[in-house]
Write a protein that holds these residues in place. Sequence first.
Motif, mmCIF file in Angstrom:
data_model
loop_
_atom_site.group_PDB
_atom_site.id
_atom_site.type_symbol
_atom_site.label_atom_id
_atom_site.label_comp_id
_atom_site.label_asym_id
_atom_site.label_seq_id
_atom_site.Cartn_x
_atom_site.Cartn_y
_atom_site.Cartn_z
ATOM 1 N N VAL A 68 12.575 11.833 2.784
ATOM 2 C CA VAL A 68 12.336 10.434 2.407
ATOM 3 C C VAL A 68 12.962 10.160 1.047
ATOM 4 O O VAL A 68 12.601 10.784 0.047
ATOM 5 C CB VAL A 68 10.824 10.117 2.344
ATOM 6 N N LEU A 69 13.900 9.227 1.008
ATOM 7 C CA LEU A 69 14.559 8.849 -0.233
ATOM 8 C C LEU A 69 13.928 7.562 -0.755
ATOM 9 O O LEU A 69 13.902 6.546 -0.054
ATOM 10 C CB LEU A 69 16.056 8.664 0.001
ATOM 11 N N VAL A 70 13.403 7.609 -1.978
ATOM 12 C CA VAL A 70 12.727 6.460 -2.588
ATOM 13 C C VAL A 70 13.566 5.951 -3.753
ATOM 14 O O VAL A 70 13.778 6.666 -4.734
ATOM 15 C CB VAL A 70 11.311 6.828 -3.080
ATOM 16 N N ILE A 71 14.031 4.718 -3.653
ATOM 17 C CA ILE A 71 14.839 4.102 -4.709
ATOM 18 C C ILE A 71 13.950 3.167 -5.520
ATOM 19 O O ILE A 71 13.237 2.328 -4.961
ATOM 20 C CB ILE A 71 16.019 3.314 -4.111
ATOM 21 N N GLY A 72 13.989 3.332 -6.843
ATOM 22 C CA GLY A 72 13.054 2.602 -7.704
ATOM 23 C C GLY A 72 11.761 3.386 -7.813
ATOM 24 O O GLY A 72 10.660 2.829 -7.802
ATOM 25 N N ALA A 73 11.906 4.705 -7.919
ATOM 26 C CA ALA A 73 10.764 5.615 -7.815
ATOM 27 C C ALA A 73 9.880 5.671 -9.049
ATOM 28 O O ALA A 73 8.825 6.304 -9.014
ATOM 29 C CB ALA A 73 11.256 7.024 -7.480
ATOM 30 N N THR A 74 10.284 5.031 -10.149
ATOM 31 C CA THR A 74 9.442 5.069 -11.351
ATOM 32 C C THR A 74 8.682 3.763 -11.564
ATOM 33 O O THR A 74 7.948 3.629 -12.532
ATOM 34 C CB THR A 74 10.278 5.374 -12.611
ATOM 35 N N THR A 82 5.905 0.638 -10.403
ATOM 36 C CA THR A 82 4.468 0.699 -10.079
ATOM 37 C C THR A 82 4.218 1.196 -8.662
ATOM 38 O O THR A 82 3.476 2.162 -8.453
ATOM 39 C CB THR A 82 3.824 -0.693 -10.253
ATOM 40 N N ILE A 83 4.831 0.557 -7.675
ATOM 41 C CA ILE A 83 4.600 0.966 -6.286
ATOM 42 C C ILE A 83 5.408 2.212 -5.951
ATOM 43 O O ILE A 83 4.920 3.123 -5.267
ATOM 44 C CB ILE A 83 4.961 -0.165 -5.306
ATOM 45 N N GLY A 84 6.652 2.278 -6.428
ATOM 46 C CA GLY A 84 7.504 3.417 -6.123
ATOM 47 C C GLY A 84 6.906 4.736 -6.562
ATOM 48 O O GLY A 84 6.887 5.714 -5.804
ATOM 49 N N SER A 85 6.410 4.784 -7.787
ATOM 50 C CA SER A 85 5.831 6.032 -8.291
ATOM 51 C C SER A 85 4.555 6.392 -7.541
ATOM 52 O O SER A 85 4.298 7.568 -7.267
ATOM 53 C CB SER A 85 5.545 5.915 -9.795
ATOM 54 N N ALA A 86 3.778 5.374 -7.179
ATOM 55 C CA ALA A 86 2.545 5.630 -6.424
ATOM 56 C C ALA A 86 2.862 6.156 -5.026
ATOM 57 O O ALA A 86 2.162 7.035 -4.503
ATOM 58 C CB ALA A 86 1.710 4.355 -6.334
ATOM 59 N N LEU A 87 3.928 5.650 -4.409
ATOM 60 C CA LEU A 87 4.319 6.142 -3.084
ATOM 61 C C LEU A 87 4.802 7.580 -3.162
ATOM 62 O O LEU A 87 4.436 8.410 -2.320
ATOM 63 C CB LEU A 87 5.428 5.257 -2.500
ATOM 64 N N PHE A 119 12.556 -0.136 -3.757
ATOM 65 C CA PHE A 119 11.742 -1.010 -4.607
ATOM 66 C C PHE A 119 12.589 -1.693 -5.677
ATOM 67 O O PHE A 119 12.075 -2.497 -6.450
ATOM 68 C CB PHE A 119 10.634 -0.194 -5.295
ATOM 69 N N ALA A 120 13.854 -1.356 -5.757
ATOM 70 C CA ALA A 120 14.717 -1.883 -6.803
ATOM 71 C C ALA A 120 15.189 -3.293 -6.461
ATOM 72 O O ALA A 120 15.160 -3.718 -5.312
ATOM 73 C CB ALA A 120 15.922 -0.963 -7.008
ATOM 74 N N GLY A 121 15.638 -3.998 -7.487
ATOM 75 C CA GLY A 121 16.122 -5.361 -7.311
ATOM 76 C C GLY A 121 15.261 -6.325 -8.093
ATOM 77 O O GLY A 121 14.047 -6.135 -8.202
ATOM 78 N N THR A 122 15.886 -7.356 -8.649
ATOM 79 C CA THR A 122 15.153 -8.293 -9.485
ATOM 80 C C THR A 122 15.547 -9.723 -9.168
ATOM 81 O O THR A 122 16.571 -9.978 -8.539
ATOM 82 C CB THR A 122 15.424 -8.001 -10.975
ATOM 83 N N ALA A 123 14.707 -10.657 -9.579
ATOM 84 C CA ALA A 123 14.999 -12.089 -9.450
ATOM 85 C C ALA A 123 14.491 -12.780 -10.702
ATOM 86 O O ALA A 123 13.474 -12.372 -11.278
ATOM 87 C CB ALA A 123 14.320 -12.670 -8.213
ATOM 88 N N ALA A 124 15.203 -13.808 -11.126
ATOM 89 C CA ALA A 124 14.826 -14.529 -12.341
ATOM 90 C C ALA A 124 13.645 -15.459 -12.072
ATOM 91 O O ALA A 124 13.414 -15.897 -10.945
ATOM 92 C CB ALA A 124 16.014 -15.324 -12.867
ATOM 93 N N LEU A 125 12.899 -15.737 -13.122
ATOM 94 C CA LEU A 125 11.751 -16.635 -13.038
ATOM 95 C C LEU A 125 12.074 -17.929 -13.778
ATOM 96 O O LEU A 125 12.826 -17.925 -14.749
ATOM 97 C CB LEU A 125 10.520 -15.977 -13.664
ATOM 98 N N VAL A 182 -1.389 -0.984 -0.713
ATOM 99 C CA VAL A 182 0.041 -1.260 -0.614
ATOM 100 C C VAL A 182 0.789 0.015 -0.240
ATOM 101 O O VAL A 182 1.643 0.014 0.660
ATOM 102 C CB VAL A 182 0.579 -1.831 -1.948
ATOM 103 N N VAL A 183 0.453 1.102 -0.906
ATOM 104 C CA VAL A 183 1.115 2.382 -0.636
ATOM 105 C C VAL A 183 0.843 2.834 0.798
ATOM 106 O O VAL A 183 1.743 3.337 1.480
ATOM 107 C CB VAL A 183 0.642 3.446 -1.643
#
Length: 235
Positions: A3-9, A11-16, A74-80, A193-194
């Motif tokens: 299992v490859l987890v991207i964005g692993a550090t 909140t959700i990534g590290s918990a998974l 889990f990576a990727g961002t959007a502006a607010l 969530v995890v």
Amino acid sequence: MKVLVIGATGTIGSALVESLKQGNKDNDIQVIAVGRGTKPDSAVKLDYIADFENIDSIEAVLKEQGTVDAIVNFAGTAALGKVFGDESMTSDEYNIGFQSKLMGQVKLAKLAVDYLAPGGSITLTSGETSSVPVLGMTAAGMVNAAIDTFVQGAALELTDGKRINSVSPGMIKQSMELIPGADTTGTVDLKKVVQTYCEVIMDSSINGQKLVVSTEDNAIALKAFGEILASMPKQ
């Protein structure tokens, strides 16, 4: 299972990552943690440093691995920001989310499918603002809705038992608790969530679906977060 987890550090990534490792009593799951860099407060040790915004760096990881059984992003961002008024978002600010969280995950899926073992899965991350309007998060909601729609159509083209899904988390309790004075009513526990991400990875019957992880009062939590955003000065 690899299992490859991207964005692993995150909140959700590290918990998974921690959940998969702790539940791996039979040593049949190999977790590969990928991120832009190690965070001082993260318990996750990265196996690879790669930038989601640079798809070539992700491809280098996949080439080294050869094949994987599951990829979770889990990576990727959007502006607010607001839609109207003097402080409204510019086209360039909208484009951040379109190019990063949306097209970044589309590019990842197109790349990853060739490295998936038969029966393997790709899990993307959207968010509850796709269905619950939140002040200041209209652009993010547009992106999240597009991600959910993308997996529904993309799943129709997959063969060899390969799957693609999205998980749409509500406002996470543990994140809201970090904001002084924030109301946590309607938030969802990180553990729930995890568990949903684990279900998507393991259940071969789930394909082309958006899995929503929220509570009955999720709109209250998202509204509270929107009010917090509205009170913050635009950077």
